[in-house]
Design a protein around this motif. Sequence first.
Motif, PDB file in Angstrom:
ATOM      1  N   ARG A   1     -24.370  -3.703  29.993  1.00  0.00           N
ATOM      2  CA  ARG A   1     -23.241  -4.307  29.201  1.00  0.00           C
ATOM      3  C   ARG A   1     -23.210  -3.731  28.404  1.00  0.00           C
ATOM      4  NH1 ARG A   1     -19.760  -7.710  31.763  1.00  0.00           N
ATOM      5  NH2 ARG A   1     -18.464  -8.627  30.548  1.00  0.00           N
TER       6      ARG A   1
ATOM      7  N   GLU B   1     -15.101  -4.451  30.065  1.00  0.00           N
ATOM      8  CA  GLU B   1     -14.867  -5.586  30.123  1.00  0.00           C
ATOM      9  C   GLU B   1     -15.417  -6.578  28.490  1.00  0.00           C
ATOM     10  OE1 GLU B   1     -16.050  -3.711  32.671  1.00  0.00           O
ATOM     11  OE2 GLU B   1     -14.416  -4.454  34.534  1.00  0.00           O
TER      12      GLU B   1
ATOM     13  N   GLY C   1     -12.225  -8.336  26.879  1.00  0.00           N
ATOM     14  CA  GLY C   1     -12.072  -8.807  28.668  1.00  0.00           C
ATOM     15  C   GLY C   1     -10.765  -7.730  29.156  1.00  0.00           C
TER      16      GLY C   1
ATOM     17  N   VAL D   1      -1.022  -8.251  32.124  1.00  0.00           N
ATOM     18  CA  VAL D   1      -2.065  -7.110  31.613  1.00  0.00           C
ATOM     19  C   VAL D   1      -1.276  -5.891  31.409  1.00  0.00           C
ATOM     20  CG1 VAL D   1      -4.374  -7.948  31.887  1.00  0.00           C
ATOM     21  CG2 VAL D   1      -3.647  -6.179  33.234  1.00  0.00           C
TER      22      VAL D   1
ATOM     23  N   ALA E   1      -5.480 -21.910  32.725  1.00  0.00           N
ATOM     24  CA  ALA E   1      -6.290 -22.501  32.210  1.00  0.00           C
ATOM     25  C   ALA E   1      -7.315 -22.697  33.191  1.00  0.00           C
ATOM     26  CB  ALA E   1      -6.157 -22.992  30.627  1.00  0.00           C
TER      27      ALA E   1
ATOM     28  N   GLY F   1      -5.269 -12.004  31.914  1.00  0.00           N
ATOM     29  CA  GLY F   1      -6.235 -11.933  31.900  1.00  0.00           C
ATOM     30  C   GLY F   1      -7.105 -12.817  31.685  1.00  0.00           C
ATOM     31  N   ALA F   2      -6.407 -14.409  31.322  1.00  0.00           N
ATOM     32  CA  ALA F   2      -7.123 -14.947  31.598  1.00  0.00           C
ATOM     33  C   ALA F   2      -8.580 -15.099  32.369  1.00  0.00           C
ATOM     34  CB  ALA F   2      -6.528 -16.598  32.146  1.00  0.00           C
TER      35      ALA F   2
ATOM     36  N   GLU G   1     -10.881 -13.098  32.924  1.00  0.00           N
ATOM     37  CA  GLU G   1     -11.543 -12.400  31.865  1.00  0.00           C
ATOM     38  C   GLU G   1     -12.235 -12.735  30.445  1.00  0.00           C
ATOM     39  OE1 GLU G   1      -8.802 -11.301  33.777  1.00  0.00           O
ATOM     40  OE2 GLU G   1      -9.392  -9.363  34.561  1.00  0.00           O
ATOM     41  N   PHE G   2     -10.501 -13.345  29.802  1.00  0.00           N
ATOM     42  CA  PHE G   2     -11.005 -13.436  28.344  1.00  0.00           C
ATOM     43  C   PHE G   2     -11.624 -14.930  28.601  1.00  0.00           C
ATOM     44  CE2 PHE G   2      -8.368 -16.841  25.856  1.00  0.00           C
ATOM     45  CZ  PHE G   2      -9.191 -16.409  24.644  1.00  0.00           C
ATOM     46  N   PHE G   3     -11.591 -15.860  29.276  1.00  0.00           N
ATOM     47  CA  PHE G   3     -12.337 -17.131  29.656  1.00  0.00           C
ATOM     48  C   PHE G   3     -13.949 -17.246  30.056  1.00  0.00           C
ATOM     49  CE2 PHE G   3      -8.485 -19.153  28.860  1.00  0.00           C
ATOM     50  CZ  PHE G   3      -8.686 -19.720  28.025  1.00  0.00           C
TER      51      PHE G   3
ATOM     52  N   ALA H   1     -16.013 -14.275  29.235  1.00  0.00           N
ATOM     53  CA  ALA H   1     -15.808 -13.322  28.470  1.00  0.00           C
ATOM     54  C   ALA H   1     -15.924 -11.717  29.012  1.00  0.00           C
ATOM     55  CB  ALA H   1     -17.527 -13.393  28.616  1.00  0.00           C
ATOM     56  N   GLY H   2     -15.417 -11.545  29.940  1.00  0.00           N
ATOM     57  CA  GLY H   2     -15.406 -10.093  30.343  1.00  0.00           C
ATOM     58  C   GLY H   2     -15.585 -10.167  32.210  1.00  0.00           C
ATOM     59  N   ALA H   3     -15.651 -10.876  32.552  1.00  0.00           N
ATOM     60  CA  ALA H   3     -16.228 -10.619  34.234  1.00  0.00           C
ATOM     61  C   ALA H   3     -14.956 -10.057  34.939  1.00  0.00           C
ATOM     62  CB  ALA H   3     -16.620 -12.138  34.523  1.00  0.00           C
TER      63      ALA H   3
ATOM     64  N   ARG I   1     -16.102 -25.688  27.017  1.00  0.00           N
ATOM     65  CA  ARG I   1     -15.670 -24.504  27.209  1.00  0.00           C
ATOM     66  C   ARG I   1     -13.686 -25.100  26.981  1.00  0.00           C
ATOM     67  NH1 ARG I   1     -18.029 -20.329  29.267  1.00  0.00           N
ATOM     68  NH2 ARG I   1     -20.233 -20.306  30.197  1.00  0.00           N
TER      69      ARG I   1
ATOM     70  N   GLY J   1     -10.764 -23.616  24.249  1.00  0.00           N
ATOM     71  CA  GLY J   1      -9.826 -23.000  24.451  1.00  0.00           C
ATOM     72  C   GLY J   1      -8.795 -23.430  23.871  1.00  0.00           C
TER      73      GLY J   1
ATOM     74  N   PHE K   1     -13.998 -18.076  19.870  1.00  0.00           N
ATOM     75  CA  PHE K   1     -13.753 -17.490  21.268  1.00  0.00           C
ATOM     76  C   PHE K   1     -12.385 -16.807  20.648  1.00  0.00           C
ATOM     77  CE2 PHE K   1     -11.191 -19.320  25.172  1.00  0.00           C
ATOM     78  CZ  PHE K   1     -11.789 -18.065  25.474  1.00  0.00           C
ATOM     79  N   PHE K   2     -10.714 -16.722  20.237  1.00  0.00           N
ATOM     80  CA  PHE K   2     -10.242 -16.542  20.573  1.00  0.00           C
ATOM     81  C   PHE K   2     -10.036 -14.776  19.580  1.00  0.00           C
ATOM     82  CE2 PHE K   2      -8.351 -20.419  22.730  1.00  0.00           C
ATOM     83  CZ  PHE K   2      -7.767 -19.916  23.081  1.00  0.00           C
TER      84      PHE K   2
ATOM     85  N   ARG L   1      -2.575 -15.242  28.403  1.00  0.00           N
ATOM     86  CA  ARG L   1      -3.697 -15.303  27.869  1.00  0.00           C
ATOM     87  C   ARG L   1      -5.331 -16.174  28.403  1.00  0.00           C
ATOM     88  NH1 ARG L   1      -6.736 -10.403  29.074  1.00  0.00           N
ATOM     89  NH2 ARG L   1      -8.898 -10.503  27.994  1.00  0.00           N
TER      90      ARG L   1
ATOM     91  N   GLY M   1      -4.212 -19.315  28.363  1.00  0.00           N
ATOM     92  CA  GLY M   1      -3.606 -20.628  29.079  1.00  0.00           C
ATOM     93  C   GLY M   1      -2.826 -21.189  28.606  1.00  0.00           C
TER      94      GLY M   1
END
Lengths: 370, 370, 370, 370
Positions: A245, B109, B114, B147, C76, C106-107, C109-111, C113-115, C242, C246, D110-111, D245, D247
């Motif tokens: 990745r 990503e 992300g 997005v 969230a 895209g929340a 993806e953000f939380f 870290a890019g899943a 987390r 956040g 994080f942000f 994004r 939340g």
Amino acid sequence: MWGMSAAMQTIETSSLDLASDNASGASSKVLEALVAANDGVAPAYGADPFTRRAEERISEVFERDCAVFLLASGTAANALALAALTPPYGAIFCHAHAHVMDDECGAPEFFSAGAKLIGISGDAGKITPAALAASLAAYPAGLVKQVQPAALSLSQASESGTLYRAKDISGLAALAHERAMRVHMDGARFANAVASLGCAPADITWRVGVDVLSLGASKNGAFACEAVVFFDKALAADFAYRRKRGGHTLSKGRFLAAQMLAWLDDHHWLDLARHSNACATRLATALAVISGVRLAWPVEANEVFAILPRTADLALKQAGARYYPWSADRLAIEERPAPDEVFVRLVTSFVTREADIDRFVGIVAANTGN
Amino acid sequence: MWGMSAAMQTIETSSLDLASDNASGASSKVLEALVAANDGVAPAYGADPFTRRAEERISEVFERDCAVFLLASGTAANALALAALTPPYGAIFCHAHAHVMDDECGAPEFFSAGAKLIGISGDAGKITPAALAASLAAYPAGLVKQVQPAALSLSQASESGTLYRAKDISGLAALAHERAMRVHMDGARFANAVASLGCAPADITWRVGVDVLSLGASKNGAFACEAVVFFDKALAADFAYRRKRGGHTLSKGRFLAAQMLAWLDDHHWLDLARHSNACATRLATALAVISGVRLAWPVEANEVFAILPRTADLALKQAGARYYPWSADRLAIEERPAPDEVFVRLVTSFVTREADIDRFVGIVAANTGN
Amino acid sequence: MWGMSAAMQTIETSSLDLASDNASGASSKVLEALVAANDGVAPAYGADPFTRRAEERISEVFERDCAVFLLASGTAANALALAALTPPYGAIFCHAHAHVMDDECGAPEFFSAGAKLIGISGDAGKITPAALAASLAAYPAGLVKQVQPAALSLSQASESGTLYRAKDISGLAALAHERAMRVHMDGARFANAVASLGCAPADITWRVGVDVLSLGASKNGAFACEAVVFFDKALAADFAYRRKRGGHTLSKGRFLAAQMLAWLDDHHWLDLARHSNACATRLATALAVISGVRLAWPVEANEVFAILPRTADLALKQAGARYYPWSADRLAIEERPAPDEVFVRLVTSFVTREADIDRFVGIVAANTGN
Amino acid sequence: MWGMSAAMQTIETSSLDLASDNASGASSKVLEALVAANDGVAPAYGADPFTRRAEERISEVFERDCAVFLLASGTAANALALAALTPPYGAIFCHAHAHVMDDECGAPEFFSAGAKLIGISGDAGKITPAALAASLAAYPAGLVKQVQPAALSLSQASESGTLYRAKDISGLAALAHERAMRVHMDGARFANAVASLGCAPADITWRVGVDVLSLGASKNGAFACEAVVFFDKALAADFAYRRKRGGHTLSKGRFLAAQMLAWLDDHHWLDLARHSNACATRLATALAVISGVRLAWPVEANEVFAILPRTADLALKQAGARYYPWSADRLAIEERPAPDEVFVRLVTSFVTREADIDRFVGIVAANTGN
């Protein structure tokens, strides 16, 4: 041969290049191995026999069954290794001027999805147990508003060219493990440390609590080759995905492995490091006796940090010498350079010649302004 | 020479290796250049004359002043390029089976913090303007809950071994630019495309709206070398930091540059690609006339996608041939393999020999089960 | 009272507001609880007795000792829950038009870290086991170049206002668990599902394989209150960090808890949901018999998706009705609206009045253009 | 009323609660506004007239056309604001013990997708221009191996309860702007600062170089309400997406706006802050004259940092007082508590009563151990 040679003759070939051990190329043994590996085809992405053999070889060298991952970049090795140890809400404790802190443009933060590096001050580039304990005390377990201690990163050799002894490492690692943290070692110059200490690689890694090592060959004889070595294989469970990745799984993986195999073979890596170290010692020893020159820290690997008279600095530059000034804030106030002095870093490598060291010293000696 | 050679003799040297163009090594010209560059020292991290010259050379090849960044990995080239175009809340439109979508373990990503990839279905690995327009219509500008369209990524050659023509690209790029998106081209096999189309590199990039290209040499004659080429230099403003932070700024940058220079010199890159393409065409032409064999898509670069009788597949495997099965869901339902058929990808490279192609075809012809 | 009231009188108070269940305020019971909780002081950041009690109460309602985290936002709740299940290189399987896919910018993806979210098509907003199995098959375990299946996210009620039955969920969850994935349920309208199905909350969650639930109160009677409910408490190990990181750990946490307690007390949440559902059923039943009106999907919760004559749409708008058009691509081609039709979403809530439903229906019936 | 009241009577109602200004609830005016706003329906996600009016009102209060975004969390306000100013490879300079550094579990990292916070030491919670300049000097522009200076974050009031004067801010902002950085102000206690300084809100923000403010109401009379206020609207271009994004775009946005409107109306926010400040001053003045008690820093807002005799600490605890110990490493070595002393933080709020202050002081005076 390929038409660009004229342009390339502009390359800097100063015999007084002490700017970086990255200025060198590959050793002839490493080069030969790369050439040999170029014959034929091999499965891509590390599924080749070279890679398998390199992984085994590292386990042999470290006298332990390790999980090994090859890649081309030391910054990536460090950042990926730390990301394997540290959640996004984790804290990584390291020296205030560690490479991972200062010189990787935030790579550890990037690969860990935003972990925080906590810099610990310490003389000569090293962390003391007392300083680590004090820093950890500010992060009590389970305090939700704070990042959580996750990893300790030690640089061996340090950014100041000094070394941790085995018992230093075990003391620091014990403090980390008490807090359920993991211990990473940035071994960009690990070969220099092993060669200098005359110990087994295991003696300053897993036997004293190191969980994962970034083992660097690039600065010491390879083109571009590093290994992330997990002594605790469980920590490597998701490393293959993270490396992929991160774009660090090279398609033609055999060429990384070929470099690593040649580098480790027949103690070649230590031979190269011993030469670098000897050059640094020769340089330091000679500089130390020159009136008006001071050494900042003990010279234990392949780096010399010296305060030189500005007159010597000018003469060296005129002679074509290359090296970097170093930040005076690394020194205690009373040791900082006077206005007529400069603080510099001098790095030797496997291509440094003794004659060049002597010439460098001669220029300094003749230009102290006294 | 370096003691490991016995172990390494296990390397796969099948003359029927059509698994991947990554199975090859480097061309002799590229190898020679690497060896030549190994003499002497050079400034680290790309501040060397090789790198400067390689950057200039790419600008010459593309007939435009470009911002060029060398690195060792195609995945990194794509992901870093896309991250330069796409904010974290951005959407990247690409083919549903693009390499960036399917084969990089989420690298885009990761590097974009992300962003979301929007897959667009399309026959033969290509996106049509109608499909792109429909996909974009689902993302109206300024709708905060979604997005935001940021980039279009086209693969040239595509993952199905097909090519976009200049006018195809300009049509797609126009749709993207209307939405203030930027256009990326994944050129892992860009050389094959240029060689096949017989056009100037500029004709299928910036002249038709491509803003940034991942130019891949690794699959076609280099050890490990890619370039991210920004035709709009303003987009490259922060690329150096992103590359460094991603661990993709190699310390001994001259060795990337040496590969790229040799690869581009005297049309070597296109010579290598022409050979690969010709092998693929020879293979496709011969397979097409075998009863019981079908080709999935036009063969326009160095990949052949074929539906083979299972009997042929078995015979090939027994003969030591290497290649990958391919997913039947890439085919229209009526074209999918029957139970006694297999769908496979066959990739040629600059080391593929015509005799091996002929031998491969011969095995298929003799084993169709008819 | 506070001087702004004149300006605020412009607030939309249409009795025909079917745009969103977010248009409503809080129920009087929830409001009273908030007022009551405002007396005195309480420890900050959730260390107060209200929060403790709300956590216990949710465990009681679900008949299981759960790990519970309150927060103010459904996006969230979803994104944090998914991040607890999914590593950065993970894949989250969900309906192609799930809220987490389409409506959260895209929340996830953000939380995480890019899943990567993998959308699965399915009629009426639901995923079938066959479709899930087919989608999973494209992600074989351990294939490093791909993201790794990590989570399945189901929306209950779905984005199409339909419901999964207990056996539907257990079938899907079994497929996920076979792949060592975890199951998340987006329960923004979970109350509507429970009220409609007449089951125990446990019957459609942990008893059938759901590992973590986003339990939404905001759309159904609260100001802003959601709970992330971990039925497997081990999954919650790092959630507190987390959530804090956040920005979702509210300083005055008691006010979230007060809302949740009042909402759950004495089946208030289900009473509110029953009213919403009944309004939707009344609306659907009446619309269904109007010539020229079609319903897209079964009405099982508080949303009605209808194809209306354009004439009716115009008359409704003139009467001040509010609702959103819906995307025709959610429908099979043969069911899409004709040019003289519109496809709309109509959402009822706990404040919807039967008389308004009847008035709405009356306008449609009188304006079908027939 | 809602059946839980018995359980809730356990709430801590100590009249000696000086633990946090987050222990209070909402002021009666804010509560009334929330109740009033609960009538009727309103468009979701901030598209309601309350929100529009609150945005305008903030522009009026700051005498400038601002871009305003409401949310429920101060941590989110800070982290989102900083993310709007800072690229992933950026550096954020702040006090070594700023809330963004120490108390948000890495939210800014994080942000921002992994930016680095650079802590600057400074007495009484404040940064001096000299210290900022020295810190910036270690990050020369364009040095690729390092993160790039992007933002300066100042806390007003500071974490030590002290204030920057307008000219302090303009001096620091000028240094930041010289380096093309942007200036953020963490105004969790901005109301206390304005009330204490007796200035216009503009005088300590945009007029002296602040680019974006996190304006906190939660600690000073609101349930949960903060605003991110961009004085340079161009910086807000992508904030709506980032907030969504993250939340932090609440579905029923009108309730945030109703709080903010009531809070700002008729100087209510400053009235509340003046009360808190007066309580802190009363407390500090009385403590200062008690033999054996020392104040750490000037009391300029609503926080008192005191070194108390351990005997007094024990007596206070026995009387039910609540407050937090504070870290001695915030003090110069010679000012740190002796073994028989404790260092504590005492925070007043709008609900603190003068009689409670006097009672608190009385307990201290009677228990100094002298």
